[in-house]
Design a protein around this motif. Structure first.
Motif, PDB file in Angstrom:
ATOM      1  N   GLY A 104       0.883  -1.330   0.046  1.00 26.38           N
ATOM      2  CA  GLY A 104       0.109  -0.010  -0.071  1.00 26.38           C
ATOM      3  C   GLY A 104       0.901   1.470  -0.012  1.00 26.38           C
ATOM      4  O   GLY A 104       0.545   2.218  -0.532  1.00 26.38           O
ATOM      5  N   ARG A 105       1.926   1.193   0.844  1.00 27.22           N
ATOM      6  CA  ARG A 105       2.604   2.306   0.634  1.00 27.22           C
ATOM      7  C   ARG A 105       3.445   2.620  -0.596  1.00 27.22           C
ATOM      8  O   ARG A 105       3.681   3.781  -0.939  1.00 27.22           O
ATOM      9  N   ILE A 106       3.801   1.415  -1.088  1.00 28.86           N
ATOM     10  CA  ILE A 106       4.525   1.591  -2.533  1.00 28.86           C
ATOM     11  C   ILE A 106       3.640   2.114  -3.532  1.00 28.86           C
ATOM     12  O   ILE A 106       3.758   3.175  -4.414  1.00 28.86           O
ATOM     13  N   ALA A 107       2.236   1.774  -3.462  1.00 25.73           N
ATOM     14  CA  ALA A 107       1.263   2.332  -4.595  1.00 25.73           C
ATOM     15  C   ALA A 107       0.982   3.814  -4.207  1.00 25.73           C
ATOM     16  O   ALA A 107       0.829   4.730  -5.233  1.00 25.73           O
ATOM     17  N   VAL A 108       0.766   4.147  -3.019  1.00 31.53           N
ATOM     18  CA  VAL A 108       0.707   5.748  -2.426  1.00 31.53           C
ATOM     19  C   VAL A 108       1.777   6.355  -2.821  1.00 31.53           C
ATOM     20  O   VAL A 108       1.650   7.670  -3.431  1.00 31.53           O
ATOM     21  N   ALA A 109       3.122   5.820  -2.951  1.00 33.35           N
ATOM     22  CA  ALA A 109       4.141   6.566  -3.127  1.00 33.35           C
ATOM     23  C   ALA A 109       4.423   6.578  -4.867  1.00 33.35           C
ATOM     24  O   ALA A 109       4.731   7.941  -5.242  1.00 33.35           O
ATOM     25  N   VAL A 110       3.834   5.784  -5.466  1.00 38.11           N
ATOM     26  CA  VAL A 110       3.943   5.920  -7.130  1.00 38.11           C
ATOM     27  C   VAL A 110       2.622   6.914  -7.356  1.00 38.11           C
ATOM     28  O   VAL A 110       3.051   7.753  -8.298  1.00 38.11           O
ATOM     29  N   LEU A 111       1.514   7.029  -6.688  1.00 36.80           N
ATOM     30  CA  LEU A 111       0.611   8.004  -6.983  1.00 36.80           C
ATOM     31  C   LEU A 111       1.325   9.510  -6.503  1.00 36.80           C
ATOM     32  O   LEU A 111       0.906  10.465  -7.454  1.00 36.80           O
ATOM     33  N   LEU A 112       2.074   9.619  -5.616  1.00 35.69           N
ATOM     34  CA  LEU A 112       2.668  10.935  -5.341  1.00 35.69           C
ATOM     35  C   LEU A 112       3.476  11.298  -6.195  1.00 35.69           C
ATOM     36  O   LEU A 112       3.533  12.369  -6.890  1.00 35.69           O
ATOM     37  N   THR A 113       4.425  10.269  -6.945  1.00 33.04           N
ATOM     38  CA  THR A 113       5.359  10.787  -8.040  1.00 33.04           C
ATOM     39  C   THR A 113       4.698  11.134  -9.294  1.00 33.04           C
ATOM     40  O   THR A 113       4.775  11.969  -9.801  1.00 33.04           O
ATOM     41  N   LEU A 114       3.623  10.248  -9.494  1.00 33.92           N
ATOM     42  CA  LEU A 114       2.814  10.615 -11.043  1.00 33.92           C
ATOM     43  C   LEU A 114       2.301  12.184 -10.820  1.00 33.92           C
ATOM     44  O   LEU A 114       1.973  12.685 -11.646  1.00 33.92           O
ATOM     45  N   SER A 115       1.449  12.269  -9.646  1.00 27.09           N
ATOM     46  CA  SER A 115       1.109  13.634  -9.516  1.00 27.09           C
ATOM     47  C   SER A 115       2.136  14.873  -9.741  1.00 27.09           C
ATOM     48  O   SER A 115       1.843  15.648 -10.212  1.00 27.09           O
ATOM     49  N   GLY A 116       3.338  14.466  -9.185  1.00 30.40           N
ATOM     50  CA  GLY A 116       4.392  15.598  -9.407  1.00 30.40           C
ATOM     51  C   GLY A 116       4.681  15.625 -11.026  1.00 30.40           C
ATOM     52  O   GLY A 116       4.925  16.843 -11.422  1.00 30.40           O
ATOM     53  N   VAL A 117       4.963  14.423 -11.628  1.00 34.91           N
ATOM     54  CA  VAL A 117       5.024  14.497 -13.051  1.00 34.91           C
ATOM     55  C   VAL A 117       3.854  15.029 -13.932  1.00 34.91           C
ATOM     56  O   VAL A 117       4.035  15.990 -14.803  1.00 34.91           O
ATOM     57  N   GLY A 118       2.646  14.972 -13.455  1.00 35.69           N
ATOM     58  CA  GLY A 118       1.366  15.421 -14.149  1.00 35.69           C
ATOM     59  C   GLY A 118       1.291  16.935 -14.151  1.00 35.69           C
ATOM     60  O   GLY A 118       1.266  17.510 -14.956  1.00 35.69           O
ATOM     61  N   ILE A 119       1.778  17.531 -12.624  1.00 34.11           N
ATOM     62  CA  ILE A 119       1.700  18.945 -12.649  1.00 34.11           C
ATOM     63  C   ILE A 119       2.876  19.466 -13.277  1.00 34.11           C
ATOM     64  O   ILE A 119       2.587  20.600 -14.074  1.00 34.11           O
ATOM     65  N   ALA A 120       3.924  19.091 -13.328  1.00 32.53           N
ATOM     66  CA  ALA A 120       5.135  19.476 -14.022  1.00 32.53           C
ATOM     67  C   ALA A 120       4.850  19.800 -15.636  1.00 32.53           C
ATOM     68  O   ALA A 120       4.959  20.745 -16.309  1.00 32.53           O
ATOM     69  N   VAL A 121       4.308  18.599 -16.141  1.00 31.88           N
ATOM     70  CA  VAL A 121       4.077  18.329 -17.479  1.00 31.88           C
ATOM     71  C   VAL A 121       2.938  19.506 -18.046  1.00 31.88           C
ATOM     72  O   VAL A 121       3.049  20.110 -18.921  1.00 31.88           O
ATOM     73  N   ALA A 122       1.878  19.376 -17.012  1.00 34.75           N
ATOM     74  CA  ALA A 122       0.764  20.141 -17.449  1.00 34.75           C
ATOM     75  C   ALA A 122       1.085  21.784 -17.425  1.00 34.75           C
ATOM     76  O   ALA A 122       0.767  22.592 -18.229  1.00 34.75           O
ATOM     77  N   ALA A 123       1.895  22.111 -16.430  1.00 35.60           N
ATOM     78  CA  ALA A 123       2.490  23.749 -16.206  1.00 35.60           C
ATOM     79  C   ALA A 123       3.225  23.967 -17.369  1.00 35.60           C
ATOM     80  O   ALA A 123       3.186  25.036 -18.129  1.00 35.60           O
ATOM     81  N   VAL A 124       4.196  23.186 -17.983  1.00 35.64           N
ATOM     82  CA  VAL A 124       5.032  23.468 -19.158  1.00 35.64           C
ATOM     83  C   VAL A 124       4.243  23.548 -20.288  1.00 35.64           C
ATOM     84  O   VAL A 124       4.371  24.500 -21.014  1.00 35.64           O
ATOM     85  N   LEU A 125       3.317  22.673 -20.666  1.00 36.25           N
ATOM     86  CA  LEU A 125       2.166  22.863 -21.827  1.00 36.25           C
ATOM     87  C   LEU A 125       1.433  24.064 -21.513  1.00 36.25           C
ATOM     88  O   LEU A 125       1.134  24.760 -22.582  1.00 36.25           O
ATOM     89  N   GLY A 126       1.117  24.452 -20.519  1.00 39.23           N
ATOM     90  CA  GLY A 126       0.264  25.527 -20.514  1.00 39.23           C
ATOM     91  C   GLY A 126       0.819  26.793 -20.611  1.00 39.23           C
ATOM     92  O   GLY A 126      -0.025  27.829 -20.753  1.00 39.23           O
ATOM     93  N   ASN A 127       1.955  26.713 -20.282  1.00 42.08           N
ATOM     94  CA  ASN A 127       2.768  28.153 -20.554  1.00 42.08           C
ATOM     95  C   ASN A 127       2.672  28.805 -21.975  1.00 42.08           C
ATOM     96  O   ASN A 127       2.650  30.038 -21.896  1.00 42.08           O
ATOM     97  N   SER A 128       2.538  28.064 -22.936  1.00 40.93           N
ATOM     98  CA  SER A 128       2.410  28.423 -24.284  1.00 40.93           C
ATOM     99  C   SER A 128       1.027  28.211 -24.864  1.00 40.93           C
ATOM    100  O   SER A 128       0.863  28.364 -26.252  1.00 40.93           O
TER     101      SER A 128
END
Length: 221
Positions: A100-124
């Motif tokens: 369960g901790r591994i699954a939550v850690a993966v979700l935390l990691t993917l959240s960070g990746v999603g935020i960064a990608v969406a912000a970079v794409l939204g800049n333009s």
């Protein structure tokens, strides 16, 4: 013929094991001390940036020009939503163990990746700005001029990277982090542990007898 005296065999020096558990505990403390503020700051930055102005422009009207601006939430709702998900995952890391901790850690990691990608794409991205301009002008193909972008998308991207760092630390070192107290966990049978038996009512006090009857208990037992 004289006997050759035998020398006692030399015993190899004892090897004292190194303090591996102490090093592991110290590394877990350091990673935890870094992951918690990084994850919290990342979520806060992403939420803050989502409400700020990301782009500005001018819609052309017959009477002149009308300035328009859009926030991060107008451009994309991904950073704000994933910031909430990441913050919840950061808290949930300490409520679960093992898989369960591994699954939550993966979700935390993917959240960070999603935020960064969406912000970079939204800049333009100017679609939200053109949509606001079209609403102001009343034309579906209204153009927008003098478009400028602010630095808030990059602040959101930085927040995503902090969440990504927290997630990676949880994946690598999370198995050594502490968990919630066992008294909050369910027993294997599905219960929450033994319940405390209420004290026997005092038969000389009528109010305690009535309370016992309200609970469905027999006060005479």
């Amino acid at each position: 013929m004289s006997a050759v005296p035998q020398t006692p065999a030399e015993t190899p020096p004892s090897v004292t094991p190194g303090p591996a558990p102490a090093r592991s505990a110290s590394r877990a403390k350091r990673s935890l001390a870094l992951a918690l503020p990084a994850g919290a700051a990342g979520s806060a930055l992403a939420l803050l940036a989502s409400g700020r102005t990301w782009a500005k422009g001018t819609a052309v009207l017959a009477q002149g020009e009308l300035p328009r601006s859009v926030t991060g939430a107008d451009v994309t709702g991904v950073p704000g939503a994933l910031a909430v998900v990441g913050l919840a995952a950061l808290v949930a890391v300490f409520a679960v163990r093992r898989a369960g901790r591994i699954a939550v850690a993966v979700l935390l990691t993917l959240s960070g990746v999603g935020i960064a990608v969406a912000a970079v794409l939204g800049n333009s991205d100017t679609s939200a700005l053109r949509e606001k301009a079209a609403t102001a002008v009343g034309l579906t193909d209204a153009g927008v001029h003098h478009v400028t972008h602010t630095g808030w998308p990059w602040v959101a991207a930085a927040g995503g990277l902090l969440l990504l760092l927290a997630g990676l630390l949880a994946l690598v070192c999370g198995r050594h982090w502490p968990a919630m107290s066992g008294r909050y966990e369910r027993t294997p049978g599905g219960g929450r542990g033994p319940r405390r038996t209420p004290p026997a009512p005092d038969l000389d006090r009528p109010e305690e007898i009535w309370k016992s009857l309200d609970r469905g208990e027999d006060p005479t037992r």
